[in-house]
Design an enzyme around this catalytic site. Structure first.
Site, PDB file in Angstrom:
ATOM      1  N   PRO A   1      -8.903  -5.445  17.104  1.00  0.00           N
ATOM      2  CG  PRO A   1      -7.892  -4.948  19.141  1.00  0.00           C
ATOM      3  CD  PRO A   1      -9.038  -5.711  18.543  1.00  0.00           C
ATOM      4  CG  ASN A   2      -3.855  -2.712  15.909  1.00  0.00           C
ATOM      5  OD1 ASN A   2      -3.872  -1.538  15.541  1.00  0.00           O
ATOM      6  ND2 ASN A   2      -3.656  -3.050  17.160  1.00  0.00           N
TER       7      ASN A   2
ATOM      8  NE  ARG B   1       1.851   0.728   9.188  1.00  0.00           N
ATOM      9  CZ  ARG B   1       1.300   1.488   8.250  1.00  0.00           C
ATOM     10  NH1 ARG B   1       1.130   0.997   7.042  1.00  0.00           N
ATOM     11  NH2 ARG B   1       0.919   2.719   8.521  1.00  0.00           N
TER      12      ARG B   1
ATOM     13  CE1 TYR C   1      -0.539 -11.050  13.564  1.00  0.00           C
ATOM     14  CE2 TYR C   1       0.798  -9.064  13.313  1.00  0.00           C
ATOM     15  CZ  TYR C   1       0.205 -10.022  14.116  1.00  0.00           C
ATOM     16  OH  TYR C   1       0.359  -9.973  15.478  1.00  0.00           O
TER      17      TYR C   1
ATOM     18  CG  ASN D   1      -8.297 -12.771  14.909  1.00  0.00           C
ATOM     19  OD1 ASN D   1      -7.880 -12.627  16.070  1.00  0.00           O
ATOM     20  ND2 ASN D   1      -7.495 -12.807  13.864  1.00  0.00           N
TER      21      ASN D   1
ATOM     22  CB  ALA E   1      -4.412  -7.031  21.202  1.00  0.00           C
TER      23      ALA E   1
ATOM     24  CD  GLU F   1      -9.434 -18.075  20.999  1.00  0.00           C
ATOM     25  OE1 GLU F   1     -10.042 -18.779  21.855  1.00  0.00           O
ATOM     26  OE2 GLU F   1      -8.283 -17.622  21.189  1.00  0.00           O
TER      27      GLU F   1
ATOM     28  CG  HIS G   1      -5.805 -16.553  17.379  1.00  0.00           C
ATOM     29  ND1 HIS G   1      -5.982 -15.249  17.776  1.00  0.00           N
ATOM     30  CD2 HIS G   1      -6.389 -17.328  18.317  1.00  0.00           C
ATOM     31  CE1 HIS G   1      -6.641 -15.247  18.929  1.00  0.00           C
ATOM     32  NE2 HIS G   1      -6.916 -16.483  19.275  1.00  0.00           N
TER      33      HIS G   1
ATOM     34  NE  ARG H   1       2.953 -13.786  17.380  1.00  0.00           N
ATOM     35  CZ  ARG H   1       2.255 -12.700  17.010  1.00  0.00           C
ATOM     36  NH1 ARG H   1       1.013 -12.831  16.579  1.00  0.00           N
ATOM     37  NH2 ARG H   1       2.811 -11.510  17.058  1.00  0.00           N
TER      38      ARG H   1
HETATM   39  O1  CA2 Z   1      -2.808 -14.214  15.097  1.00  0.00           O
HETATM   40  C1  CA2 Z   1      -3.815 -13.518  15.244  1.00  0.00           C
HETATM   41  O2  CA2 Z   1      -4.773 -13.526  14.477  1.00  0.00           O
HETATM   42  C2  CA2 Z   1      -3.854 -12.532  16.414  1.00  0.00           C
HETATM   43  O3  CA2 Z   1      -5.180 -12.508  16.922  1.00  0.00           O
HETATM   44  C3  CA2 Z   1      -3.458 -11.192  15.834  1.00  0.00           C
HETATM   45  C4  CA2 Z   1      -3.327 -10.091  16.878  1.00  0.00           C
HETATM   46  C5  CA2 Z   1      -2.465 -10.532  18.043  1.00  0.00           C
HETATM   47  O4  CA2 Z   1      -2.479  -9.549  19.059  1.00  0.00           O
HETATM   48  C6  CA2 Z   1      -2.902 -11.870  18.622  1.00  0.00           C
HETATM   49  O5  CA2 Z   1      -2.008 -12.232  19.650  1.00  0.00           O
HETATM   50  C7  CA2 Z   1      -2.933 -12.929  17.558  1.00  0.00           C
HETATM   51  C8  CA2 Z   1      -2.736  -8.835  16.264  1.00  0.00           C
HETATM   52  C9  CA2 Z   1      -3.505  -8.279  15.122  1.00  0.00           C
HETATM   53  C10 CA2 Z   1      -2.721  -7.142  14.546  1.00  0.00           C
HETATM   54  O6  CA2 Z   1      -2.834  -7.192  13.153  1.00  0.00           O
HETATM   55  C11 CA2 Z   1      -1.934  -6.516  12.412  1.00  0.00           C
HETATM   56  C12 CA2 Z   1      -1.991  -6.693  11.047  1.00  0.00           C
HETATM   57  C13 CA2 Z   1      -1.083  -6.073  10.256  1.00  0.00           C
HETATM   58  C14 CA2 Z   1      -0.129  -5.237  10.802  1.00  0.00           C
HETATM   59  C15 CA2 Z   1      -0.076  -5.051  12.160  1.00  0.00           C
HETATM   60  C16 CA2 Z   1      -0.982  -5.681  12.958  1.00  0.00           C
END
Ligand code: CA2
Length: 148
Positions: free
Chosen positions: A11-12, A19, A24, A76, A79, A100, A102, A109
């Site tokens: 997700p996201n 963003r 990121y 990946n 969340a 896995e 990230h 974090r």
């Molecule tokens: O570091 C990573 O790849 C994560 O899997 C990214 C997740 C986070 O919840 C994990 O703890 C670590 C979040 C992905 C959200 O991606 C976004 C990208 C751009 C703007 C907002 C969110």
């Protein structure tokens, strides 16, 4: 031997590049996946990428992978890393080796990101290297998929 590799993003991650670039990065998921596709093709292997914001769709895609002779999964879970017993169970059920991934260094974090429901089942974890986390995981899969 040609390998069949599946890359899953949770997700996201569809928001990458648009963003929170400070956290990121600026690369879009499309750009990351395109580069991975070239890397896989150069090694004579097939890469399929899938992103979803839905836990059930990710579970369904993992179950399908078992019917489609997928040799290796890159995931990946975003969340869902920190919450999803359902995706963990799907990966355990299909018994396809996975790495896995990230983008960020989750251990550096917030404490709630330190727990992963996947790491103990994964062949390995690549975390904190931005888009290179994906590339290094794919490189491993291309070298090891199908070898047992
Ligand atoms: O570091 C990573 O790849 C994560 O899997 C990214 C997740 C986070 O919840 C994990 O703890 C670590 C979040 C992905 C959200 O991606 C976004 C990208 C751009 C703007 C907002 C969110």
């Amino acid at each position: 031997m040609a390998k069949n590799i599946l890359c899953l993003s949770g997700p996201n991650l569809n928001l990458l590049g648009s963003r929170e670039p400070d956290k990121y990065g600026t690369a879009t998921l499309g750009a990351i996946e395109q580069k991975l596709g070239v890397q896989a093709a150069m090694a004579g292997s097939k890469l399929t990428c899938f992103q979803s914001n839905s836990e059930s769709q990710l579970v369904d895609r993992i179950q399908q992978a078992a019917q489609q002779s997928v040799d290796f999964i890159l995931i990946n879970p975003a969340a869902y890393t920190h919450t999803s017993v359902a995706i963990r169970d799907a990966l355990a059920a299909v018994a396809i080796p996975f790495v896995e991934i990230h983008l960020t260094h989750i251990r550096a974090r917030e404490p709630f990101r330190h727990r992963s429901y996947f790491s103990d089942l994964a062949v390995g974890v690549v975390s904190g290297l931005g888009p290179q986390s994906y590339e290094l995981a794919l490189s491993y899969a291309l070298d090891h998929a199908g070898k047992d």
